[in-house]
Design an enzyme around this catalytic site. Structure first.
Site, PDB file in Angstrom:
ATOM      1  N   TYR A 134      15.372 -90.982  -7.872  1.00 22.08           N
ATOM      2  CA  TYR A 134      14.506 -91.760  -6.992  1.00 22.08           C
ATOM      3  C   TYR A 134      15.319 -92.448  -5.898  1.00 22.08           C
ATOM      4  CZ  TYR A 134      11.821 -95.875  -5.574  1.00 22.08           C
ATOM      5  OH  TYR A 134      11.221 -96.866  -4.854  1.00 22.08           O
ATOM      6  N   SER A 163      11.870-106.425  -5.799  1.00 23.57           N
ATOM      7  CA  SER A 163      10.851-106.359  -6.840  1.00 23.57           C
ATOM      8  C   SER A 163       9.616-107.079  -6.324  1.00 23.57           C
ATOM      9  CB  SER A 163      11.341-107.030  -8.126  1.00 23.57           C
ATOM     10  OG  SER A 163      12.603-106.512  -8.526  1.00 23.57           O
TER      11      SER A 163
END
Lengths: 265, 265, 265, 265, 265, 265
Positions: A134, A163
């Site tokens: 990824y 995040s």
């Protein structure tokens, strides 16, 4: 802002941005490979598999900007990565070139630099060290963006999102948390600045213990307003300390860096 | 925090930290070469000459962390430096290794970099340029800490303390002042972070004209809250300007850098 | 060159330099803690324990320069390190100050930077990362030299010697080898240059795969003439390859970095 | 060297390396998507489409190292790039991981950095600025290699090959030329060094006007012996000067950087 | 090379270049404020006061390049500096712009950086620290050249000439010497390269103890062939060592840096 | 502060500083080439052509400091530049030297670095890239100041003023705006610090999207308090966006960088 595309609109980030950007664009064109049922005023929906160029070309036609959150957003098989993130990102940029779209917000990821030590302070010039397939695919996307900028003048914000959740839920996120509101502000700044270039921006709120330095992107004028500090006590209670030689503490990518290869699992 | 040792507990800094850290550890083990009479709840006392390894080993046994403020804290004879700061620091680290203590707060000093110009902005990567035998001994301590980290995984905060007093009392301290409260916060942060590594931190409050940049230690999350600014007017009144070519103005170490050799005096 | 002291004259390096420097100085004053029996023309001998200041002062009196190879040259107990390398180096510099000696060749060691990765290219600005108590003590010596330069103007060459032997005998030495002849040339250059400052020099021959870059010391004019290349074939035969994850391959210091603590043995 | 795979063996570079490496490996396993008819002693042939994982796995089984020259080596359609260079490189690294191959020579390209100015001196830390889809795909390959090194310990030489031909044939190649003999030497050095890491190396001979600095790869010990200098006069005759504002002179990538998009043509 | 102007042709450097460049240009147009009597084949002469724009315009008309050695070449009064080096350099560049001349060799000087320490290794990015009004005026010329490049595309070599004489005659020149032959080669390279940009080049031969690093100008392909090494012995005999704290040893500019202000004398 | 000279006192900046500095100095000596009629308490006026040394000498006699805002402050003919900014600045520094003035506030300009890209973050070490003859002349002034510091110990603040007006009136000024109040604070800080050295300071308020980083001047203790943020909405209304490839957006100098040569107009 007239007609802006939001890819990955059915995902967690996409949903949050739909809410946060209400009223910002004349039309927010939602797009995803999965259907979205409830469409609000000022929104429209176009289903699109990013791996299919004809669909992407159709999607991009007539838009003034693209917020590209789509594709895979966690580690998965190389086939899925390839379709959503390699072909997908190429298709977005190539469609933009063919149709004259001039500015793209590209949701890159902190996993592009996930193998750096937590004790290293990174900035836009730090070399990429992806922690997953990824992460490699997001690095590929950044290179593609740089290429379309250098050769064709298409500007990009390469936003290495930390995040992005309602609040930080573990100790690592005290460093990496990006509030939804700060992300929405960043999107607005990226489209308000008169000249963007091709600029790496770490997508992180004003956390006291962040690992990332956005000084080179200062000209964009983004000043995140939220901080993980208020959640510190809660997190400390719920997420116990690890031994100081636990590998998950060594790298910025956290468990992405210490997980084995996806396809073994 | 369970059982933490505080060396140099009878010194000025040690006394201030005893007050500021009340209630923080289960037990704060005070240690010094001179006796301490008044011992409060949550404290104990162990007399220790840092130059004697057996005593140090006894002191360190059973503790969970060490705040090492002990040894010589100003310029003095090489013999004193050797006993307190060379042997002493080695003994602390070697005892930690033998007994499994994993994290040490090491009170280093700005005098490790005292021969840098005041017009230079320093960070954790600036080379050491000690301004005194004392400064050399603190540099030795930093190297020792780095060695025990690289080889044995013992983590350290190498805190280059500026001027830790109740308030700044001369013009130089407007740049170098560290409030006792900010120092206590730093100690807490150093023991709260899950991974510390071996990290240089300049011990300085949020003064407007500081010479030091703590960006590389940002991951620790320390944000000093005090500033020398409020004391500026008082200091300006009491400490007259020097001629701009006075040697004491050239170097960060101030009169440490311009003093001759200790043993001549 | 008139009267030059050579400490550590009974050691391997000392012996090699006695030969290589014949005729260079009016008088080469050999010194060691162990006696040297055969004294040649142009040489004299003074026994000296570097840990005893009075003896060092006696030794240094009347000399025009010091080549300081003495003290411990491998890992050993902290007590030995302290006597030979901590006290010893202080005594040399302090004697030089008291007696007006202006230039010192200080034999430092690559073990001052032994915990750097072999894939890192180091130069004079690379931070110290000692791999042993011995390495820490050589770092201490460099700091002491810097202090005596900044405060008292005593110049030093801080020569981080690689592996000075007749020829390289293992794969690591193909990178670190310093021929005796190149070392002797360096000593001569250090005393020929009109201004030396306090300058870090990696003591390494012109090996094709060296880890070290001496560009910042170029002004000294030293150009090593030997190369490990001619010994490559022999070394490859006699020293087998290790597995690429063998810890001894990771660090520049080689087995110094992977050995445990001396005093455990 | 026992059993080494050479991908892209039917290409220009592959053919040159077959000749230059005669006798170096016990077995050189040639591989290409097109058949190779003449197989010499010490060679074998395995046909392989790099885009097919099962074939790649079959190819890699039982080998001790891989020289990966295969895939697309000039600009072409994204579909071809994707098959040969994105899937292909992933397959090589994933097969190496599954089968325990520990070291790969990866033929990257100067087109990874082709949008840098010719007046910029690049080294291993210079950011990637690809000048073509081909360049983007080679950058992807470097990221993939870095990922497999950081997570799985597979070492790579990331060799950014300049212009590897019998001799330089235009003015740009006076800077970028890599002789076949120097390339073969580099391959041998890459497999001779005991620890390789994941290391960027510019594949360029010892040309007087090179743009690239290999100092960070010095530890590999490669010292190219050829130079474009002897061909200068010929090139000057045959390749006329351009106007100094001709875009093809601005970028290191030359006409790759000034060409439009492949799929338009 | 067709018609090239050489300003300052009656000066020491100018005379040396006339000899060294015989046959290189179709016509070398000599120019100076003082007359030149002997004009050789392939040369012509135009008298010109650089402080007079009309004359400079007349001089530059019809030329293909300019080698600008003219103006003051040592410290002198500000009025002289202003006429020859401030107005003069502006006139040269402005005439070039008006008449379409595209490339200028500008004789700058090491005195632009003369206040750097001799222990500092300089490259093209080192900040200017002029040691004289003369040095300030050469810095002004470099800024003017940069301006005409950035805005009008006129390319320049900014050659910080060291000490260009038949041979080095003092210890400082062992570092700074530029042979006449190397300078002539540099001029040829500057006009042979297809793209020059605006490039700082230190004009120094291949001396073993040079202070300057030309790596950023490597693309020009200049490789000086002479070295001061052969003259070392002679120089050592004739130029005695100074005390190591003599100010003339501290700075690269030598006595330019330690001289007082010109107009006081 | 006793007797301070303010050159350029009749200009826009000069007028603003007269107001902002009321009461700061015992006597503010206003100076300009044009007469100033209204002189307030604590002020005096001396007419002065900066191009005339005798006048400058007269002006500077008996003062304790100089705030040098005089000379040309926009692009104009080279003759005007030469008189006001080349001769003028030399005269100021030379008068200061002759008369023992020790500290000068020099109003340099952002146009010294105007050809840097807006996406580049500059600091005090960024190379000068002037965007105009005016910018070249300010760079000359900075070099002159550096020379007088290195040789004669005269300290300077080299203040690269952005856009000092009552408020920002176009999009570029959102980055470059300096409030008059922040400028006045800076002047006070420059004269309050005990040691100034020769220090580059970007004259810019605390704007969210500034291009400039003043970290190296942090020791001066200046902390601008105003921000362009409050004016953003107004500016956005009145100054329309340009196309993202408009040359005026590329460079920090804005239209200074894209304007042609002054004397053509």
């Amino acid at each position: 802002m007239k007609r802006i595309i939001l890819t990955g609109a059915a995902g967690i980030l996409g949903k949050a941005m739909r809410k946060a950007l209400v009223g910002w664009a004349d039309e927010l064109v939602l797009s995803d490979i999965v259907p979205i049922e409830e469409i609000n005023d000022g929104e429209s929906f176009v289903a699109c598999d990013l791996g299919d160029f004809a669909s992407v070309l159709e999607l991009v036609r007539g838009c003034d900007g693209i917020i590209h959150l789509g594709g895979q957003s966690v580690e998965c098989s190389f086939d899925n990565i390839m379709n959503g993130n390699l072909k997908g990102t190429y298709h977005i940029y190539e469609a933009a070139r063919q149709l004259g779209v001039k500015r793209i917000f590209f949701a890159s990821s902190n996993h592009v630099v996930g193998f750096h030590s937590r004790e290293d302070r990174l900035d836009a010039n730090s070399p990429m060290r992806p922690d997953s397939l990824y992460g490699v695919s997001k690095g590929f996307g950044e290179l593609m963006a740089q290429y379309y900028f250098d050769k064709f003048g298409i500007e990009s914000a390469l936003v290495r999102i930390g995040s992005c959740f309602a609040k930080p839920i573990d100790r690592r996120m005290l460093s990496t948390w990006l509030s939804e509101s700060d992300l929405a502000d960043l999107i607005k700044k990226v489209y308000a600045v008169n000249r963007l270039g091709c600029t790496v921006i770490y997508g992180v709120s004003n956390n006291p213990n962040s690992w990332w330095d956005n000084r080179h992107a200062n000209f964009v004028g983004w000043q995140p307003k939220d901080s993980s500090e208020q959640f510190e006590e809660d997190v400390f209670k719920n997420d116990p300390l690890l031994a100081n030689d636990n590998p998950a503490l060594l790298y910025q990518g956290g468990f992405f860096a210490t997980a084995g290869h996806f396809e073994d699992k």
